[in-house]
Write a protein that holds these residues in place. Structure first.
Motif, short mmCIF file in Angstrom:
data_model
loop_
_atom_site.label_atom_id
_atom_site.label_comp_id
_atom_site.label_asym_id
_atom_site.label_seq_id
_atom_site.Cartn_x
_atom_site.Cartn_y
_atom_site.Cartn_z
N LYS A 8 0.94 -1.47 -0.26
CA LYS A 8 0.15 0.30 0.15
C LYS A 8 0.86 1.08 -0.44
O LYS A 8 1.79 1.40 0.53
N ARG A 71 -8.05 7.92 0.72
CA ARG A 71 -7.50 7.62 1.81
C ARG A 71 -8.79 8.48 2.70
O ARG A 71 -8.71 7.06 4.31
N ASP A 72 -9.71 8.59 2.85
CA ASP A 72 -10.98 8.80 4.20
C ASP A 72 -11.68 7.85 4.60
O ASP A 72 -11.95 7.52 5.71
N TYR A 74 -10.87 5.22 3.07
CA TYR A 74 -10.39 3.76 3.31
C TYR A 74 -10.09 3.74 4.86
O TYR A 74 -10.02 2.63 5.53
N GLU A 75 -9.83 4.35 5.22
CA GLU A 75 -9.33 4.80 6.83
C GLU A 75 -10.56 4.86 8.28
O GLU A 75 -11.15 3.74 9.29
N LYS A 76 -11.39 5.07 7.46
CA LYS A 76 -12.70 5.13 8.35
C LYS A 76 -13.46 3.01 7.73
O LYS A 76 -14.14 2.85 8.77
N SER A 77 -13.89 2.51 6.46
CA SER A 77 -14.01 1.80 6.54
C SER A 77 -13.42 0.58 6.01
O SER A 77 -13.64 -0.47 6.57
N ALA A 78 -12.20 1.06 5.93
CA ALA A 78 -10.68 -0.36 5.84
C ALA A 78 -11.34 -0.92 4.70
O ALA A 78 -10.79 -2.27 4.61
N ASP A 79 -11.89 -0.65 3.83
CA ASP A 79 -13.44 -1.55 2.78
C ASP A 79 -11.93 -0.85 1.55
O ASP A 79 -12.70 -0.54 0.95
N GLU A 80 -11.15 -1.80 0.70
CA GLU A 80 -10.63 -1.39 -0.66
C GLU A 80 -11.92 -0.62 -2.16
O GLU A 80 -11.50 0.00 -2.42
N SER A 83 -14.22 2.55 -1.10
CA SER A 83 -13.12 3.68 -1.73
C SER A 83 -12.59 4.18 -2.62
O SER A 83 -11.03 4.76 -3.16
#
Length: 178
Positions: A8, A71-72, A74-80, A83
């Motif tokens: 990443k 990035r926001d 992704y960091e909130k959901s951890a779902d690529e 995002s």
């Protein structure tokens, strides 16, 4: 191009991750948009063809493809997949007349229209260029852009790319970064 499973590349607003199987369905949805097909010079593929294309890109040593994540999100959901906003590609074999091995042909697409004009493409391009310099030995970059894609042309020019040529046959211009 094969990458480490957990690779990443983090920027301030984007994260680049290798294009993998789980990204294909959303990517395929993007490629159903007529404007995106035109601007990328692509043809519509079936979902099965898209899965096959992803596999060949993953295995081809001459292609480097990353999905661009917000990035926001992704960091909130951890779902690529949730995002995903676009992709960036690098073709490692030079297509110019000099066959300069330090040249890579680079592309960018912010497919999700609500994330356009927010600086994500610029940041993703810079990250891809840095990655290519540090890991792939590329020092120069070519961009081939549809002549009517004014926002992309301006983006690359802001990053220091210079006009090289125009192809009326392919309706594109080529810009070079040295």
């Amino acid at each position: 191009m094969k990458h480490d499973v957990g690779l990443k590349i983090f920027g301030e607003r984007v994260v680049l991750v290798p294009y993998r199987r789980e990204h294909v369905a959303k990517y395929h949805d993007w490629m159903g948009d007529a404007e995106i097909l035109h601007l990328t010079g692509s043809e519509r593929l079936t979902l099965q063809e898209e899965f096959e294309m992803q596999k060949t890109w993953e295995e081809d040593a001459d292609k480097c493809t990353f999905i661009i994540l917000n990035r926001d999100l992704y960091e909130k959901s951890a779902d690529e997949v949730h995002s995903m906003v676009g992709d960036t590609n690098l073709f490692l074999n030079s297509n110019d007349d000099n066959h300069d091995e330090t040249v890579g042909e680079i592309e960018i697409m912010i497919a999700d229209k609500k994330f356009r004009r927010k600086g994500l493409a610029s940041e993703a391009l810079k990250l891809m260029m840095d990655y290519a310099r540090q890991n792939l030995g590329k020092r120069k970059f070519l961009a081939k852009i549809k002549q009517d894609n004014e926002s992309s042309i301006k983006l690359f020019e802001r990053l220091g790319y210079k006009f090289v040529s125009k192809s009326d046959v392919f309706e594109e211009i080529t810009l070079l970064y040295e």
